[in-house]
Design a protein around this motif. Structure first.
Motif, PDB file in Angstrom:
ATOM      1  N   THR A 165       0.851  -1.189   0.000  1.00  0.00           N
ATOM      2  CA  THR A 165       0.000   0.000   0.000  1.00  0.00           C
ATOM      3  C   THR A 165       0.884   1.235   0.000  1.00  0.00           C
ATOM      4  OG1 THR A 165      -1.713  -1.201   1.197  1.00  0.00           O
ATOM      5  CG2 THR A 165      -1.858   1.198   1.215  1.00  0.00           C
ATOM      6  N   ARG A 181      -2.450   5.081   2.109  1.00  0.00           N
ATOM      7  CA  ARG A 181      -3.410   4.428   2.999  1.00  0.00           C
ATOM      8  C   ARG A 181      -4.495   5.434   3.372  1.00  0.00           C
ATOM      9  NH1 ARG A 181      -2.596  -0.278   5.170  1.00  0.00           N
ATOM     10  NH2 ARG A 181      -0.346  -0.131   5.015  1.00  0.00           N
ATOM     11  N   SER A 182      -5.753   5.036   3.183  1.00  0.00           N
ATOM     12  CA  SER A 182      -6.885   5.911   3.468  1.00  0.00           C
ATOM     13  C   SER A 182      -7.370   5.702   4.898  1.00  0.00           C
ATOM     14  CB  SER A 182      -8.029   5.595   2.504  1.00  0.00           C
ATOM     15  OG  SER A 182      -9.196   6.268   2.898  1.00  0.00           O
ATOM     16  N   PRO A 183      -7.779   6.792   5.555  1.00  0.00           N
ATOM     17  CA  PRO A 183      -8.368   6.641   6.885  1.00  0.00           C
ATOM     18  C   PRO A 183      -9.825   6.173   6.808  1.00  0.00           C
ATOM     19  CG  PRO A 183      -8.303   8.958   6.282  1.00  0.00           C
ATOM     20  CD  PRO A 183      -7.609   8.190   5.185  1.00  0.00           C
ATOM     21  N   ASN A 184     -10.394   6.152   5.616  1.00  0.00           N
ATOM     22  CA  ASN A 184     -11.777   5.730   5.411  1.00  0.00           C
ATOM     23  C   ASN A 184     -11.927   4.259   5.786  1.00  0.00           C
ATOM     24  OD1 ASN A 184     -13.957   4.462   3.713  1.00  0.00           O
ATOM     25  ND2 ASN A 184     -14.311   6.619   3.159  1.00  0.00           N
ATOM     26  N   ALA A 185     -13.021   3.911   6.445  1.00  0.00           N
ATOM     27  CA  ALA A 185     -13.254   2.533   6.899  1.00  0.00           C
ATOM     28  C   ALA A 185     -13.295   1.545   5.733  1.00  0.00           C
ATOM     29  CB  ALA A 185     -14.553   2.460   7.694  1.00  0.00           C
ATOM     30  N   SER A 241     -11.540   1.911   2.976  1.00  0.00           N
ATOM     31  CA  SER A 241     -10.268   2.112   2.264  1.00  0.00           C
ATOM     32  C   SER A 241     -10.395   2.995   1.031  1.00  0.00           C
ATOM     33  CB  SER A 241      -9.637   0.772   1.863  1.00  0.00           C
ATOM     34  OG  SER A 241      -9.329   0.019   3.000  1.00  0.00           O
ATOM     35  N   SER A 282      -7.365   4.541  -1.080  1.00  0.00           N
ATOM     36  CA  SER A 282      -6.097   3.813  -0.922  1.00  0.00           C
ATOM     37  C   SER A 282      -5.557   3.394  -2.284  1.00  0.00           C
ATOM     38  CB  SER A 282      -6.287   2.562  -0.064  1.00  0.00           C
ATOM     39  OG  SER A 282      -6.591   2.911   1.255  1.00  0.00           O
TER      40      SER A 282
END
Length: 186
Positions: free
Chosen positions: A58, A61-65, A67, A70
């Motif tokens: 990766t 990296r996304s903080p979104n649950a 992803s 990402s």
């Protein structure tokens, strides 16, 4: 007067012959007539980021649950069997991005499938599409033996171990014009 007309006709015929002889061989071998078909089943082996022997990483990296946003790079081996000891036929080298805000359609994947087997060594297929558990990628181009490729790759999830190690069956169906077919007289 008649011999002048005959002379012009003969000259026109000769010039036409020369032009046609220099033209592309596509007159005698249109691309669709020279195309070959590839039907191949291989198994993609994916080991996700953070695992021993991972073959993807990766980069964003996304903080979104789910992803969303990402981005990962991958170098997935394509094997002749859905097992770690399968013979490597090719590698799918590329990127995948979570571009579906709901997370239901999977990741958008694009890669170059670089063949390593004796028959197609160095030839590539370029494919892209969404990667839900089961779906299709479009083959949009190719190189080497697979020049001018187009077709689809059906992918089916066949084995997943705790979302860490994944095997997908890939059924490749492509049409291509082998590089041995010379479409010009250069």
């Amino acid at each position: 007067m008649a011999s002048t007309a005959s002379s012009h006709a003969l000259t026109l015929l000769f010039v036409s012959y020369c032009i046609l002889s220099m033209a592309s061989l596509s007159f005698s071998c249109p691309t669709y007539a020279c195309e070959k078909e590839l039907n191949l089943r291989v198994y993609l082996h994916q080991v996700v980021t953070g695992q021993p022997n991972n073959n993807e990483d990766t980069m964003v990296r996304s903080p979104n649950a789910l992803s969303f946003g990402s981005i990962a790079i991958h170098d997935w081996p394509l094997l002749d069997a859905p097992a770690p000891n399968g013979a490597v036929i090719a590698h799918a080298k590329g990127m995948h991005a979570q571009s579906d805000i709901k997370g239901s359609a999977g990741w958008f994947t694009y890669h170059s499938i670089v063949f390593e087997d004796a028959r197609f060594t160095g030839s590539t297929l370029l494919a892209m599409g969404m990667t839900p558990p089961n779906g299709q990628w479009g083959i949009v181009a190719g190189t080497g033996e697979f020049a001018n490729a187009h077709g689809i790759i059906k992918h089916t999830l066949v084995n997943e171990t705790f979302n860490v190690e994944i095997y997908r069956q890939l059924d490749i169906h492509a049409f291509y014009t082998p590089e041995t077919v010379n479409l010009s007289t250069e």
